[in-house]
Design an enzyme around this catalytic site. Structure first.
Site, short mmCIF file in Angstrom:
data_model
loop_
_atom_site.label_atom_id
_atom_site.label_comp_id
_atom_site.label_asym_id
_atom_site.label_seq_id
_atom_site.Cartn_x
_atom_site.Cartn_y
_atom_site.Cartn_z
N LYS A 1 -0.29 8.18 -23.30
CA LYS A 1 0.10 8.39 -24.60
C LYS A 1 1.65 8.18 -24.73
O LYS A 1 2.29 7.12 -24.82
CB LYS A 1 -0.31 9.90 -25.01
CG LYS A 1 -1.75 10.17 -25.31
CD LYS A 1 -2.64 10.20 -23.91
CE LYS A 1 -3.96 10.75 -24.23
NZ LYS A 1 -4.62 10.76 -23.06
N ARG B 1 -13.68 15.85 -33.50
CA ARG B 1 -12.83 17.11 -32.59
C ARG B 1 -13.41 18.52 -33.42
O ARG B 1 -12.63 19.26 -34.14
CB ARG B 1 -11.23 16.94 -32.69
CG ARG B 1 -10.74 15.68 -32.11
CD ARG B 1 -10.38 15.85 -30.79
NE ARG B 1 -11.66 15.48 -29.62
CZ ARG B 1 -11.53 15.23 -28.55
NH1 ARG B 1 -10.35 14.69 -28.16
NH2 ARG B 1 -12.44 15.18 -27.66
N TYR C 1 0.88 -1.25 0.05
CA TYR C 1 -0.02 0.03 -0.07
C TYR C 1 0.96 1.41 -0.02
O TYR C 1 0.46 2.15 -0.72
CB TYR C 1 -1.06 0.00 1.38
CG TYR C 1 -1.74 1.14 1.19
CD1 TYR C 1 -3.16 1.09 0.56
CD2 TYR C 1 -1.54 2.38 1.63
CE1 TYR C 1 -4.12 1.95 0.46
CE2 TYR C 1 -2.56 3.34 1.53
CZ TYR C 1 -3.86 3.17 0.92
OH TYR C 1 -4.70 4.05 0.71
N ASP D 1 1.62 20.75 -20.10
CA ASP D 1 0.62 19.31 -20.24
C ASP D 1 1.91 18.43 -21.09
O ASP D 1 2.29 18.81 -22.33
CB ASP D 1 -0.20 19.47 -21.08
CG ASP D 1 -1.41 18.29 -21.37
OD1 ASP D 1 -0.70 17.22 -21.19
OD2 ASP D 1 -2.58 18.33 -21.57
N PHE E 1 -7.80 21.91 -24.20
CA PHE E 1 -7.97 20.27 -24.43
C PHE E 1 -9.21 20.14 -23.54
O PHE E 1 -9.60 20.68 -22.49
CB PHE E 1 -6.85 19.48 -24.26
CG PHE E 1 -7.29 18.05 -24.29
CD1 PHE E 1 -7.46 17.62 -25.59
CD2 PHE E 1 -7.63 17.28 -23.20
CE1 PHE E 1 -7.80 16.31 -25.77
CE2 PHE E 1 -7.86 15.80 -23.44
CZ PHE E 1 -8.13 15.24 -24.88
N THR E 2 -10.11 19.17 -23.90
CA THR E 2 -11.48 18.98 -23.48
C THR E 2 -11.40 19.03 -21.87
O THR E 2 -11.92 19.65 -21.08
CB THR E 2 -12.00 17.97 -23.77
OG1 THR E 2 -11.22 16.70 -23.93
CG2 THR E 2 -12.24 17.93 -25.30
N PHE F 1 -19.35 15.04 -25.81
CA PHE F 1 -18.66 14.42 -26.84
C PHE F 1 -18.65 12.69 -26.59
O PHE F 1 -18.93 11.95 -27.55
CB PHE F 1 -17.59 14.68 -27.65
CG PHE F 1 -16.30 14.77 -26.47
CD1 PHE F 1 -16.04 15.88 -25.68
CD2 PHE F 1 -15.49 13.64 -26.69
CE1 PHE F 1 -15.23 15.85 -24.88
CE2 PHE F 1 -14.47 13.66 -25.74
CZ PHE F 1 -14.24 14.69 -24.81
N1 F0G Z 1 -4.07 16.41 -22.07
C1 F0G Z 1 -3.86 16.08 -23.33
C2 F0G Z 1 -3.32 16.69 -24.40
C3 F0G Z 1 -4.71 14.68 -23.87
O1 F0G Z 1 -4.86 14.71 -25.31
C4 F0G Z 1 -5.60 14.21 -22.80
C5 F0G Z 1 -6.38 12.90 -23.23
C6 F0G Z 1 -5.45 14.52 -21.54
C7 F0G Z 1 -4.90 15.40 -21.11
C8 F0G Z 1 -5.94 13.77 -20.35
O2 F0G Z 1 -5.42 12.59 -20.37
O3 F0G Z 1 -7.15 10.89 -20.90
O4 F0G Z 1 -5.33 10.41 -19.47
O5 F0G Z 1 -7.17 11.55 -18.52
N2 F0G Z 1 -6.53 12.77 -24.34
C9 F0G Z 1 -7.10 11.37 -24.91
C10 F0G Z 1 -7.24 11.78 -26.37
C11 F0G Z 1 -8.24 11.17 -23.99
O6 F0G Z 1 -8.15 10.81 -27.03
O7 F0G Z 1 -7.01 12.62 -27.16
P1 F0G Z 1 -6.45 11.24 -19.55
#
Ligand code: F0G
Length: 470
Positions: free
Chosen positions: A271, A395, A85, A228, A137-138, A462
């Site tokens: 990624k 997108r 843990y 990021d 970013f979303t 989305f």
């Molecule tokens: N920042 C970027 C630039 C991203 O592309 C993503 C995720 C995140 C943060 C968030 O990270 O998914 O690990 O919580 N992008 C994915 C995509 C979902 O399909 O582009 P996460």
């Protein structure tokens, strides 16, 4: 600018082709269901590719997130998970890898990128503060907004133009940023949110010159700069390829120099870092670290596991090292570019130059007869699936969501459909099949109808929205 033309840069690979620096040891069968079955699956999914079952997908280009193939060394590392843990040995391996390759002092693991975004947003944003960034970013913007922040786009204008060949379309417009700081006052700026590369702009990079000047600007006003780092390795490849003085510099050295201009980073390790799950947050400021280390216990788990198993931490530590190899990055981006070049040769409208993780189809030009309110990029993703079982992602206006202040749709300039390439998963033959499918959909574009949204969730719509054919 003295930069080379990004469109002819494939030639820099020389007369000889690149090839993947690995061979395949284990395979996973693919299956294509019939057109009738695809039509049924698509209607059941409300024309949203996020709602398809993966068993109904042939080639899955939904995302490069968590979809990488791990190496034999990473799988071996999984068996060395220390599932204590507290104080798992794998955490210390991860910490060392981040300190060594990214150069930050303090590390907090999280279950994935948005876990890290949540923590940094809660710790570093006060209600009513601005968070300027190079496009949104979303999930990043949502966490900033949930913490009371106001997002401000300060990316260069070229980023919003899919045909601009600017080599660093992810750059921050320092004039826009400085104007915001002067108008609002430095105390109203939570931090600058810099992404390398910029996902929503088409995987476009930020130059070293830009981050260097950005650092100087932030220092002048006493503003913090966070990165990021999700696709920072890919960003480093473009610096090596396009920025004078970096052609002979290893990717790992470029990543470390770039990160050195920032005060910390959050990461979706799903990624660049070549794992199926994982993320982290790393900062240089001790006080901020203490706050983050405290918050992670509330939302993710103890600060030595952050919502992950020990084996996941180990796979991530090993993946970080592998992700920095020059031949890996070159083959990864080489494959994305290969697909982009096939489509370009056929005059199919895509975002140029081709970015790091995906080829982005320009749905606005693809379906010139469809207004943006009829979700052309969503239509394109649906049609591509119907034609060939290939899954892509919208997108555009659906992803952009609504302005929290007015409740209106954001109408983004970019209306794109993303063909995202998982790392170390598909072959060149798969890329040929994908290109041919896009061509078939393009040839049939004029008889294609739009969509209307019939179900809209409150957050990140989305992912779960449903549509009907008009
Ligand atoms: N920042 C970027 C630039 C991203 O592309 C993503 C995720 C995140 C943060 C968030 O990270 O998914 O690990 O919580 N992008 C994915 C995509 C979902 O399909 O582009 P996460």
């Amino acid at each position: 600018m003295s930069h080379p033309n990004p469109q002819t840069m494939g030639q820099q690979f020389g007369r000889r082709s690149w090839a993947e620096p690995w061979k395949i040891k284990m395979v996973e069968p693919l299956r294509m269901i019939s057109r009738d079955e695809r039509a049924r699956a698509l209607a059941e999914a409300g024309y949203n590719t996020f709602l398809l079952r993966s068993d109904d997908v042939y080639i899955d280009l939904l995302t490069d997130s968590g979809t990488s193939a791990m190496s034999d060394r990473q799988w071996a590392g999984m068996l060395l998970g220390d599932e204590a843990y507290a104080g798992s040995r794998n955490f210390y391996h991860l910490e060392e890898a981040i300190q060594h390759y990214y150069g930050y002092r303090y590390v907090v693991p999280t279950h994935q990128g948005r876990g890290a975004e949540h923590l940094i947003s809660q710790a570093a944003i006060r209600r009513g503060q601005f968070v300027p960034g190079n496009m949104y970013f979303t999930t990043t913007r949502l966490h900033q907004e949930l913490a009371g922040g106001i997002f401000a786009d300060v990316i260069i204008d070229e980023a919003h133009d899919p045909s601009s060949l600017h080599p660093f379309k992810g750059n921050i417009d320092l004039g826009k940023l400085e104007a915001l700081i002067r108008r609002e006052g430095a105390e109203k700026i939570a931090y600058v949110s810099l992404a390398g590369t910029v996902n929503m702009a088409g995987g476009q990079p930020v130059s070293m010159a830009n981050v260097r000047e950005l650092r100087a600007l932030c220092d002048r006003y006493g503003v913090r700069l966070f990165l990021d780092a999700t696709r920072m390795v890919e960003n480093a490849f473009f610096i090596q390829e396009r920025e004078p003085g970096y052609a002979e510099t290893p990717i790992a050295t470029i990543v470390k120099e770039f990160c050195g201009y920032t005060d910390g980073a959050w990461m979706s390790a799903k990624k660049d870092n070549l794992v199926n799950i994982g993320g982290w947050l790393a900062v240089n400021d001790e006080q901020l670290f203490e706050e983050l280390r405290n918050l992670v216990v509330v939302f993710e788990g103890l600060h030595t596991y952050g919502g992950l198993a020990g084996r996941d931490l180990e796979a991530m530590a090993i993946g970080i090292g592998e992700s920095m190899h020059d031949d890996h990055v070159r083959a990864r981006i080489g494959q994305v570019r290969y697909l982009g070049e096939l489509l370009t040769d056929w005059a199919i409208p895509i975002v140029q130059p081709v970015g790091g993780h995906a080829v982005f189809l320009d749905a606005r030009r693809f379906y010139a007869h469809l207004p943006q309110a009829q979700f052309p990029a969503q239509v394109l993703a649906a049609e591509l699936y119907l034609d060939s079982g290939i899954r892509s992602m919208e997108r555009g206006i659906a992803s952009a969501g609504r302005d929290p202040a007015t409740g209106d749709h954001y109408f983004p300039k970019l209306e794109l459909t993303r063909l995202t390439i998982p790392r170390r998963v598909y072959t060149q033959a798969h890329m040929d099949v994908v290109a041919e499918a896009v061509k078939a959909v393009y040839d049939a574009r004029e008889c294609t109808h739009g969509l209307r949204m019939v179900y809209e969730p409150k957050y990140l719509r989305f992912f779960q929205a449903r549509f009907e054919r008009l």
